[in-house]
Design a protein around this motif. Structure first.
Motif, PDB file in Angstrom:
ATOM      1  N   ALA A  13       0.846  -1.193   0.000  1.00 30.38           N
ATOM      2  CA  ALA A  13       0.000   0.000   0.000  1.00 30.38           C
ATOM      3  C   ALA A  13       0.880   1.239   0.000  1.00 30.38           C
ATOM      4  CB  ALA A  13      -0.917   0.011   1.223  1.00 30.38           C
ATOM      5  N   ARG A  14       0.579   2.128  -0.947  1.00 30.66           N
ATOM      6  CA  ARG A  14       1.229   3.440  -0.983  1.00 30.66           C
ATOM      7  C   ARG A  14       0.172   4.447  -0.551  1.00 30.66           C
ATOM      8  NH1 ARG A  14       2.038   1.802  -6.269  1.00 30.66           N
ATOM      9  NH2 ARG A  14       3.785   0.382  -6.392  1.00 30.66           N
ATOM     10  N   ILE A  15       0.471   5.162   0.531  1.00 32.38           N
ATOM     11  CA  ILE A  15      -0.503   6.083   1.103  1.00 32.38           C
ATOM     12  C   ILE A  15       0.147   7.456   1.221  1.00 32.38           C
ATOM     13  CG2 ILE A  15      -2.036   6.544   3.061  1.00 32.38           C
ATOM     14  CD1 ILE A  15      -1.614   3.491   3.767  1.00 32.38           C
ATOM     15  N   VAL A  16      -0.445   8.437   0.577  1.00 35.54           N
ATOM     16  CA  VAL A  16       0.026   9.823   0.647  1.00 35.54           C
ATOM     17  C   VAL A  16      -1.052  10.607   1.378  1.00 35.54           C
ATOM     18  CG1 VAL A  16       0.747  11.852  -0.655  1.00 35.54           C
ATOM     19  CG2 VAL A  16       1.258   9.551  -1.538  1.00 35.54           C
ATOM     20  N   SER A  17      -0.708  11.113   2.569  1.00 29.42           N
ATOM     21  CA  SER A  17      -1.699  11.797   3.392  1.00 29.42           C
ATOM     22  C   SER A  17      -1.050  12.905   4.216  1.00 29.42           C
ATOM     23  CB  SER A  17      -2.377  10.802   4.341  1.00 29.42           C
ATOM     24  OG  SER A  17      -3.218  11.480   5.259  1.00 29.42           O
ATOM     25  N   ALA A  18      -1.764  13.999   4.371  1.00 28.41           N
ATOM     26  CA  ALA A  18      -1.305  15.091   5.231  1.00 28.41           C
ATOM     27  C   ALA A  18      -1.245  14.646   6.693  1.00 28.41           C
ATOM     28  CB  ALA A  18      -2.228  16.293   5.081  1.00 28.41           C
ATOM     29  N   ALA A  19      -1.947  13.577   7.045  1.00 28.51           N
ATOM     30  CA  ALA A  19      -1.935  13.068   8.422  1.00 28.51           C
ATOM     31  C   ALA A  19      -0.541  12.627   8.853  1.00 28.51           C
ATOM     32  CB  ALA A  19      -2.903  11.896   8.558  1.00 28.51           C
ATOM     33  N   PHE A  20       0.350  12.377   7.891  1.00 30.34           N
ATOM     34  CA  PHE A  20       1.698  11.917   8.204  1.00 30.34           C
ATOM     35  C   PHE A  20       2.689  13.064   8.397  1.00 30.34           C
ATOM     36  CE2 PHE A  20       0.311   8.208   5.377  1.00 30.34           C
ATOM     37  CZ  PHE A  20      -0.181   7.487   6.455  1.00 30.34           C
ATOM     38  N   ALA A  21       2.253  14.297   8.188  1.00 30.37           N
ATOM     39  CA  ALA A  21       3.151  15.456   8.255  1.00 30.37           C
ATOM     40  C   ALA A  21       3.848  15.536   9.612  1.00 30.37           C
ATOM     41  CB  ALA A  21       2.381  16.738   7.984  1.00 30.37           C
ATOM     42  N   GLY A  22       5.149  15.664   9.561  1.00 29.47           N
ATOM     43  CA  GLY A  22       5.949  15.844  10.769  1.00 29.47           C
ATOM     44  C   GLY A  22       6.192  14.587  11.579  1.00 29.47           C
ATOM     45  N   LEU A  23       5.679  13.457  11.122  1.00 24.51           N
ATOM     46  CA  LEU A  23       5.827  12.208  11.878  1.00 24.51           C
ATOM     47  C   LEU A  23       6.952  11.362  11.301  1.00 24.51           C
ATOM     48  CD1 LEU A  23       2.078  11.147  12.205  1.00 24.51           C
ATOM     49  CD2 LEU A  23       3.486  12.350  13.879  1.00 24.51           C
ATOM     50  N   PRO A  24       7.708  10.697  12.180  1.00 26.32           N
ATOM     51  CA  PRO A  24       8.714   9.764  11.670  1.00 26.32           C
ATOM     52  C   PRO A  24       8.029   8.578  10.994  1.00 26.32           C
ATOM     53  CG  PRO A  24       8.599   9.642  14.066  1.00 26.32           C
ATOM     54  CD  PRO A  24       7.682  10.756  13.631  1.00 26.32           C
ATOM     55  N   ARG A  25       8.739   7.924  10.111  1.00 30.70           N
ATOM     56  CA  ARG A  25       8.182   6.811   9.328  1.00 30.70           C
ATOM     57  C   ARG A  25       7.570   5.740  10.233  1.00 30.70           C
ATOM     58  NH1 ARG A  25       7.957   7.300   4.094  1.00 30.70           N
ATOM     59  NH2 ARG A  25       9.898   8.380   4.329  1.00 30.70           N
ATOM     60  N   VAL A  26       8.211   5.423  11.341  1.00 32.76           N
ATOM     61  CA  VAL A  26       7.678   4.393  12.247  1.00 32.76           C
ATOM     62  C   VAL A  26       6.295   4.794  12.758  1.00 32.76           C
ATOM     63  CG1 VAL A  26       8.000   3.277  14.501  1.00 32.76           C
ATOM     64  CG2 VAL A  26       9.931   3.500  12.936  1.00 32.76           C
ATOM     65  N   ARG A  27       6.122   6.039  13.125  1.00 36.85           N
ATOM     66  CA  ARG A  27       4.826   6.504  13.631  1.00 36.85           C
ATOM     67  C   ARG A  27       3.779   6.497  12.515  1.00 36.85           C
ATOM     68  NH1 ARG A  27       0.978   6.001  16.529  1.00 36.85           N
ATOM     69  NH2 ARG A  27      -0.217   7.810  17.137  1.00 36.85           N
TER      70      ARG A  27
ATOM     71  N   HIS B 261       3.633   4.416  10.046  1.00 39.31           N
ATOM     72  CA  HIS B 261       3.231   3.018   9.866  1.00 39.31           C
ATOM     73  C   HIS B 261       2.358   2.545  11.027  1.00 39.31           C
ATOM     74  CE1 HIS B 261       6.493   1.956   6.687  1.00 39.31           C
ATOM     75  NE2 HIS B 261       5.906   3.115   6.452  1.00 39.31           N
ATOM     76  N   GLN B 262       2.642   3.024  12.229  1.00 38.87           N
ATOM     77  CA  GLN B 262       1.797   2.670  13.373  1.00 38.87           C
ATOM     78  C   GLN B 262       0.370   3.172  13.170  1.00 38.87           C
ATOM     79  OE1 GLN B 262       4.136   4.460  16.503  1.00 38.87           O
ATOM     80  NE2 GLN B 262       5.115   2.507  17.034  1.00 38.87           N
ATOM     81  N   LEU B 263       0.220   4.359  12.590  1.00 43.58           N
ATOM     82  CA  LEU B 263      -1.120   4.884  12.309  1.00 43.58           C
ATOM     83  C   LEU B 263      -1.857   3.993  11.308  1.00 43.58           C
ATOM     84  CD1 LEU B 263      -0.467   8.734  12.027  1.00 43.58           C
ATOM     85  CD2 LEU B 263      -1.581   7.509  13.897  1.00 43.58           C
ATOM     86  N   VAL B 264      -1.135   3.503  10.313  1.00 37.42           N
ATOM     87  CA  VAL B 264      -1.757   2.611   9.325  1.00 37.42           C
ATOM     88  C   VAL B 264      -2.188   1.309   9.996  1.00 37.42           C
ATOM     89  CG1 VAL B 264      -1.398   1.288   7.212  1.00 37.42           C
ATOM     90  CG2 VAL B 264      -0.504   3.624   7.391  1.00 37.42           C
ATOM     91  N   TYR B 265      -1.308   0.717  10.807  1.00 36.02           N
ATOM     92  CA  TYR B 265      -1.660  -0.531  11.488  1.00 36.02           C
ATOM     93  C   TYR B 265      -2.854  -0.325  12.411  1.00 36.02           C
ATOM     94  CZ  TYR B 265       2.753  -2.420   9.765  1.00 36.02           C
ATOM     95  OH  TYR B 265       3.772  -2.840   8.967  1.00 36.02           O
ATOM     96  N   ALA B 266      -2.929   0.822  13.089  1.00 40.29           N
ATOM     97  CA  ALA B 266      -4.073   1.122  13.957  1.00 40.29           C
ATOM     98  C   ALA B 266      -5.356   1.199  13.133  1.00 40.29           C
ATOM     99  CB  ALA B 266      -3.838   2.424  14.715  1.00 40.29           C
ATOM    100  N   ALA B 267      -5.267   1.729  11.921  1.00 41.04           N
ATOM    101  CA  ALA B 267      -6.439   1.840  11.048  1.00 41.04           C
ATOM    102  C   ALA B 267      -6.981   0.473  10.656  1.00 41.04           C
ATOM    103  CB  ALA B 267      -6.080   2.634   9.791  1.00 41.04           C
ATOM    104  N   LEU B 268      -6.128  -0.543  10.705  1.00 44.47           N
ATOM    105  CA  LEU B 268      -6.547  -1.896  10.324  1.00 44.47           C
ATOM    106  C   LEU B 268      -7.243  -2.637  11.459  1.00 44.47           C
ATOM    107  CD1 LEU B 268      -3.466  -2.832   8.178  1.00 44.47           C
ATOM    108  CD2 LEU B 268      -5.706  -2.064   7.412  1.00 44.47           C
TER     109      LEU B 268
ATOM    110  N   LEU C  68       4.463  -1.254   3.334  1.00 46.38           N
ATOM    111  CA  LEU C  68       3.949   0.113   3.367  1.00 46.38           C
ATOM    112  C   LEU C  68       4.930   1.113   2.787  1.00 46.38           C
ATOM    113  CD1 LEU C  68       2.384   0.312   6.929  1.00 46.38           C
ATOM    114  CD2 LEU C  68       1.193   0.286   4.749  1.00 46.38           C
ATOM    115  N   GLU C  69       4.382   2.049   2.039  1.00 49.56           N
ATOM    116  CA  GLU C  69       5.095   3.242   1.597  1.00 49.56           C
ATOM    117  C   GLU C  69       4.199   4.406   1.989  1.00 49.56           C
ATOM    118  OE1 GLU C  69       6.016   3.060  -2.588  1.00 49.56           O
ATOM    119  OE2 GLU C  69       6.498   0.938  -2.439  1.00 49.56           O
ATOM    120  N   THR C  70       4.652   5.207   2.944  1.00 49.26           N
ATOM    121  CA  THR C  70       3.845   6.339   3.403  1.00 49.26           C
ATOM    122  C   THR C  70       4.615   7.629   3.144  1.00 49.26           C
ATOM    123  OG1 THR C  70       4.735   6.067   5.647  1.00 49.26           O
ATOM    124  CG2 THR C  70       2.599   5.048   5.186  1.00 49.26           C
TER     125      THR C  70
END
Length: 80
Positions: free
Chosen positions: A35-49, A51-58, A71-73
């Motif tokens: 999954a490639r996800i481009v979202s403003a929700a990722f602004a300012g967050l490290p890559r690990v965080r 990906h954690q948001l994506v896993y939480a969404a699942l 994942l590619e965020t």
């Protein structure tokens, strides 16, 4: 039981309504996705965080219905 791509997309769209989402079924089995996800929700967050948001969404389905997810965020380019 594998997770249909439509269900995966629904979870991601619900969590990231502004996102551009591209999902590839890597093995054709509904169990291995990229999954490639481009979202403003990722602004300012490290890559690990991110990906954690994506896993939480699942909602706990990672490792169960969904065996593997590459994942590619990222955030949208500036000015978008």
């Amino acid at each position: 039981m594998p997770m249909p791509v439509e269900e995966l997309r629904a979870h991601l769209t619900e969590a990231f309504p502004d996102a551009e989402i591209v999902i590839d079924d890597l093995a054709g089995d509904g169990d291995h996705y990229r999954a490639r996800i481009v979202s403003a929700a990722f602004a300012g967050l490290p890559r690990v965080r991110q990906h954690q948001l994506v896993y939480a969404a699942l909602k706990g389905k990672m490792g169960g219905e969904l065996h593997a997810l590459a994942l590619e965020t990222s955030t949208p380019p500036a000015g978008d």
